[in-house]
Design a protein around this motif. Structure first.
Motif, PDB file in Angstrom:
ATOM      1  N   SER A  87       0.869  -1.188   0.000  1.00  0.00           N
ATOM      2  CA  SER A  87       0.000   0.000   0.000  1.00  0.00           C
ATOM      3  C   SER A  87       0.898   1.227   0.000  1.00  0.00           C
ATOM      4  N   GLY A  88       0.293   2.377  -0.271  1.00  0.00           N
ATOM      5  CA  GLY A  88       1.050   3.619  -0.171  1.00  0.00           C
ATOM      6  C   GLY A  88       1.550   3.819   1.249  1.00  0.00           C
ATOM      7  N   MET A  89       0.730   3.465   2.239  1.00  0.00           N
ATOM      8  CA  MET A  89       1.152   3.643   3.636  1.00  0.00           C
ATOM      9  C   MET A  89       2.322   2.738   3.987  1.00  0.00           C
ATOM     10  N   TYR A 103      -1.148  14.158   3.442  1.00  0.00           N
ATOM     11  CA  TYR A 103      -2.089  13.044   3.575  1.00  0.00           C
ATOM     12  C   TYR A 103      -2.208  12.701   5.061  1.00  0.00           C
ATOM     13  N   GLU A 110       5.477  16.986   0.510  1.00  0.00           N
ATOM     14  CA  GLU A 110       4.386  16.711  -0.424  1.00  0.00           C
ATOM     15  C   GLU A 110       4.161  17.974  -1.219  1.00  0.00           C
ATOM     16  N   ASN A 136      -1.944  17.266  -0.132  1.00  0.00           N
ATOM     17  CA  ASN A 136      -3.273  16.668   0.004  1.00  0.00           C
ATOM     18  C   ASN A 136      -3.828  17.128   1.342  1.00  0.00           C
ATOM     19  N   ASP A 175       6.559  12.659  -1.464  1.00  0.00           N
ATOM     20  CA  ASP A 175       5.357  11.932  -1.870  1.00  0.00           C
ATOM     21  C   ASP A 175       4.890  12.541  -3.192  1.00  0.00           C
ATOM     22  N   THR A 183       2.548  11.388  -5.235  1.00  0.00           N
ATOM     23  CA  THR A 183       1.267  10.797  -5.641  1.00  0.00           C
ATOM     24  C   THR A 183       0.418  11.757  -6.470  1.00  0.00           C
ATOM     25  N   SER A 203       1.482   6.514  -3.636  1.00  0.00           N
ATOM     26  CA  SER A 203       0.352   5.628  -3.451  1.00  0.00           C
ATOM     27  C   SER A 203      -0.006   5.188  -4.880  1.00  0.00           C
ATOM     28  N   THR A 226      -2.054   3.114  -5.673  1.00  0.00           N
ATOM     29  CA  THR A 226      -3.515   3.033  -5.665  1.00  0.00           C
ATOM     30  C   THR A 226      -4.159   4.109  -6.546  1.00  0.00           C
ATOM     31  N   LYS A 227      -3.500   5.292  -6.631  1.00  0.00           N
ATOM     32  CA  LYS A 227      -4.120   6.460  -7.256  1.00  0.00           C
ATOM     33  C   LYS A 227      -3.876   6.459  -8.774  1.00  0.00           C
ATOM     34  N   VAL A 274      -4.998  -1.536  -4.123  1.00  0.00           N
ATOM     35  CA  VAL A 274      -4.284  -0.703  -3.147  1.00  0.00           C
ATOM     36  C   VAL A 274      -2.830  -1.148  -3.176  1.00  0.00           C
ATOM     37  N   LEU A 275      -1.941  -0.211  -3.505  1.00  0.00           N
ATOM     38  CA  LEU A 275      -0.516  -0.529  -3.668  1.00  0.00           C
ATOM     39  C   LEU A 275       0.319   0.724  -3.414  1.00  0.00           C
ATOM     40  N   LEU A 320      -8.588   8.879  -4.756  1.00  0.00           N
ATOM     41  CA  LEU A 320      -8.477   9.790  -5.899  1.00  0.00           C
ATOM     42  C   LEU A 320      -7.650   9.117  -6.988  1.00  0.00           C
TER      43      LEU A 320
HETATM   44  C1  LIG Z   1      -0.709  11.678  -1.037  1.00  0.00           C
HETATM   45  C2  LIG Z   1      -0.951  10.296  -0.498  1.00  0.00           C
HETATM   46  N1  LIG Z   1       0.075   9.591  -0.020  1.00  0.00           N
HETATM   47  C3  LIG Z   1      -0.084   8.355   0.481  1.00  0.00           C
HETATM   48  C4  LIG Z   1      -1.344   7.774   0.556  1.00  0.00           C
HETATM   49  C5  LIG Z   1      -1.488   6.413   1.151  1.00  0.00           C
HETATM   50  O1  LIG Z   1      -1.661   5.459   0.143  1.00  0.00           O
HETATM   51  P1  LIG Z   1      -2.533   4.114   0.277  1.00  0.00           P
HETATM   52  O2  LIG Z   1      -3.956   4.539   0.499  1.00  0.00           O
HETATM   53  O3  LIG Z   1      -2.282   3.426  -1.020  1.00  0.00           O
HETATM   54  O4  LIG Z   1      -2.013   3.362   1.455  1.00  0.00           O
HETATM   55  C6  LIG Z   1      -2.444   8.472   0.060  1.00  0.00           C
HETATM   56  C7  LIG Z   1      -3.794   7.881   0.119  1.00  0.00           C
HETATM   57  O5  LIG Z   1      -4.792   8.551  -0.017  1.00  0.00           O
HETATM   58  C8  LIG Z   1      -2.242   9.774  -0.468  1.00  0.00           C
HETATM   59  O6  LIG Z   1      -3.269  10.506  -0.938  1.00  0.00           O
END
Ligand SMILES: Cc1ncc(COP(=O)(O)O)c(C=O)c1O
Length: 374
Positions: free
Chosen positions: A75-77, A100, A142, A146, A171, A173, A193, A195-196, A205-206, A325
């Motif tokens: 996941s992004g996290m 975020y 960032e 976000n 970040d 993303t 992330s 995922t986006k 989710v990655l 998003l």
């Molecule tokens: C800018 C940003 N970084 C990291 C994340 C975390 O990613 P994930 O939801 O894939 O764990 C998000 C998720 O919304 C995000 O918007």
């Protein structure tokens, strides 16, 4: 061959061009590999590595202009956690005051459980951020942020961090590798992330980190294995399929976003719009200087406060009320519906993730919803 990002998105990570070979890499669903005796560099067990990660990692590494492949995470996290493992116990971490919210929550957790001093800064105030670098170990940056869409002076901050001996994690993303490549500006680690926008279809989710530094790369890969923060092969295969159209989706989404932001700025039911494409936006000049394109996230504050914002969300028919998003479909949410969102984010801020639908359909739906709550 020096290829443009669009061509890289389409071509990177393909299997060798051999007669009868597949055009796409196969997805290998196997938790373990045939192995006996003293293990060598070959594949052994999927927590440590699988061939299905490699094409995606190669493609993302190349898109970020890195000399080595990306490191994909579950996941992004997980990618955020891996990158922030660079902060030593009792160390100092600089973070944007708006970012975020779960990344900020992770920083708070490092403070509570590992004695880390977390310095929250206004990322738009370059002097303030550089002052916070004094004695810091790591800075998480960032830009755009976000959900506030603040734009940092990334070249100045990354150069100052390097001079001060502060490790930097960006970040990327929101901007995507098509919008900016922080490694080229001096960042140590870029994270996504996935995922986006990279995966782009709201179906996986990655996450991923990218670095040019061999030691950091080894640290991130070791973190992934030790914490089991791995991605499933099928998800990574889907993300690579999504990545093939990244340039088309991002071009269309950000063109739609710019049109909608300009029209929203003139709308009688709108108090404020944030999008770096708007000439009057506080982030416009910086974004124009350091980014390619302005991204596809728009901040919108309707007249009438949080109740009006909730009413706009409820009145929309095409736009999907949802968190996350970067998918092909347009989504939105009022960010302060989360109790954990930063208290300096306005209560009435709607974060719009503009998709790739026809812009006139998107506008008609927004316009009718805004007029319904006027
Ligand atoms: C800018 C940003 N970084 C990291 C994340 C975390 O990613 P994930 O939801 O894939 O764990 C998000 C998720 O919304 C995000 O918007």
């Amino acid at each position: 061959m020096d290829l443009s990002p669009a061509t890289t998105a389409v071509t990177a990570g393909r299997p060798p061009r051999v007669q009868g070979g597949p055009v796409n890499p196969p997805v290998v669903l196997s938790s373990t590999y045939v192995s006996q005796g003293v293990p060598g560099p070959e594949l052994l067990y999927t927590r440590g590595g699988t061939e299905t990660w490699a094409p995606f990692e190669e493609a993302l590494g190349r898109l970020e202009g890195a000399t080595r492949p990306a490191v994909v995470f579950g996941s992004g996290m997980a990618a955020v956690a891996a990158a922030l493992s660079l902060v030593p116990d009792g160390g100092v971490l600089v973070v944007p005051r708006h970012a975020y919210q779960v990344s900020l929550g992770y920083a708070d957790d490092l403070a509570a459980r590992h004695g880390v001093e977390v310095r929250r800064v206004d990322i738009t105030d370059t002097d303030q951020v550089i002052a916070a670098f004094d004695g810091a170990d790591v800075a998480l940056l960032e830009s755009p942020t976000n959900p506030m869409l603040e734009v940092a002076d990334l070249p100045a901050l990354l150069a100052a961090a390097r001079a001060a001996g502060v490790r930097t994690v960006v970040d990327n993303t929101f901007a995507t590798p098509l919008g900016q490549n922080p490694l080229a500006l001096g960042a140590d680690v870029v994270l996504h992330s996935v995922t986006k926008y990279l995966a782009g279809h709201s179906d996986v989710v990655l996450g991923a980190c990218v670095t040019d530094d061999a030691d950091l790369d080894a640290t991130l890969r070791a973190y992934r294995t030790l914490h089991g923060a791995i991605a499933g092969p099928f998800e990574v295969w889907l993300a690579l399929r999504g990545l093939r159209t990244l340039h088309l989706r991002v071009e269309r989404a950000q063109a739609n976003a710019a049109v909608l932001a300009a029209r929203l700025a003139e709308h009688p039911a709108v108090a404020q719009v944030r999008h770096p494409s708007l000439p009057g936006d506080p982030g416009h000049e910086r974004a124009a200087r350091q980014m390619r394109g302005f991204g596809a996230i728009v901040g919108l504050r309707p007249i009438g406060g949080a109740a009006a914002a909730d009413a706009v969300v409820a009145a929309l028919r095409l736009w999907v009320p949802a968190t996350s998003l970067g998918g092909v479909e347009s989504t939105l949410e009022r960010r302060r519906r989360f109790a954990t969102e930063s208290p300096t984010v306005p209560e009435d801020l709607l974060r719009l993730s503009v998709g790739v639908e026809d812009v006139e359909d998107l506008w008609a739906d927004l316009d009718q919803a805004l007029r319904a709550v006027l």
